[in-house]
Scaffold this motif. Structure first.
Motif, short mmCIF file in Angstrom:
data_model
loop_
_atom_site.label_atom_id
_atom_site.label_comp_id
_atom_site.label_asym_id
_atom_site.label_seq_id
_atom_site.Cartn_x
_atom_site.Cartn_y
_atom_site.Cartn_z
N ALA A 43 -0.46 9.71 -151.99
CA ALA A 43 -0.19 8.54 -151.15
C ALA A 43 1.05 8.78 -150.29
N SER A 44 2.07 9.34 -150.91
CA SER A 44 3.30 9.64 -150.17
C SER A 44 3.05 10.68 -149.08
N TYR A 45 2.28 11.71 -149.41
CA TYR A 45 1.94 12.75 -148.43
C TYR A 45 1.12 12.16 -147.28
N GLY A 46 0.17 11.31 -147.60
CA GLY A 46 -0.65 10.68 -146.56
C GLY A 46 0.19 9.81 -145.64
N LYS A 47 1.14 9.07 -146.21
CA LYS A 47 2.01 8.22 -145.39
C LYS A 47 2.89 9.08 -144.50
N ALA A 48 3.41 10.17 -145.02
CA ALA A 48 4.25 11.06 -144.22
C ALA A 48 3.44 11.68 -143.08
N GLN A 49 2.21 12.07 -143.37
CA GLN A 49 1.35 12.63 -142.33
C GLN A 49 1.06 11.59 -141.26
N LYS A 50 0.78 10.37 -141.68
CA LYS A 50 0.50 9.29 -140.72
C LYS A 50 1.71 9.04 -139.84
N ASP A 51 2.87 8.97 -140.46
CA ASP A 51 4.10 8.73 -139.70
C ASP A 51 4.35 9.86 -138.71
N GLY A 52 4.13 11.09 -139.14
CA GLY A 52 4.33 12.25 -138.25
C GLY A 52 3.36 12.23 -137.08
N MET A 53 2.11 11.92 -137.36
CA MET A 53 1.10 11.86 -136.30
C MET A 53 1.39 10.72 -135.33
N THR A 54 1.83 9.59 -135.87
CA THR A 54 2.16 8.45 -135.02
C THR A 54 3.30 8.80 -134.09
N GLU A 55 4.32 9.44 -134.63
CA GLU A 55 5.47 9.81 -133.80
C GLU A 55 5.07 10.85 -132.75
N ALA A 56 4.24 11.80 -133.12
CA ALA A 56 3.78 12.81 -132.15
C ALA A 56 2.97 12.15 -131.04
N ALA A 57 2.11 11.21 -131.40
CA ALA A 57 1.31 10.51 -130.40
C ALA A 57 2.21 9.67 -129.49
#
Length: 115
Positions: A43-57
């Motif tokens: 769950a923590s990894y998924g949230k970090a990935q989501k946050d990273g993708m959101t920031e990149a977008a």
């Protein structure tokens, strides 16, 4: 044959000693704890990935916005320059401008009449 199997099953189905049951329970609890920890880690990894993708977008959108604004400014500058050149040409040669405007109007009328 059937009695031999029944006797063998009865012999193998003796209750497990109390120490073995406690050890199995402890192992099951350890497995449950490991699964819970893995779930939290995923769950923590998924949230970090989501946050990273959101920031990149978001960064890419800002870059595209900047590019679009620069393109718009350049297009406006070119349009103003073309307008100024056209205005200067019309002021310098009003007869030629009138002839060109009349010719364009005549051609537009021909094309509209053929419809």
């Amino acid at each position: 044959m059937a009695t031999t199997k029944a006797a063998e099953t009865a012999r193998n189905s003796k209750p497990a000693p109390q120490g073995d049951t406690a050890e199995i329970q402890a192992q099951l609890e350890a497995v449950r704890a490991d699964v819970a920890e893995l779930t939290r880690a995923l769950a923590s990894y998924g949230k970090a990935q989501k946050d990273g993708m959101t920031e990149a977008a978001r960064a890419r959108a800002e870059a595209l916005k900047g590019d679009a604004e620069a393109g718009l400014a350049e297009a406006e500058a070119r349009a103003r320059e073309a307008y100024q050149r056209t205005e200067t040409a019309v002021r310098d040669n009003p007869g030629t401008a009138m002839a060109l405007a009349g010719g364009v109007g005549f051609l537009a009328g021909l094309f509209m009449a053929r419809r």
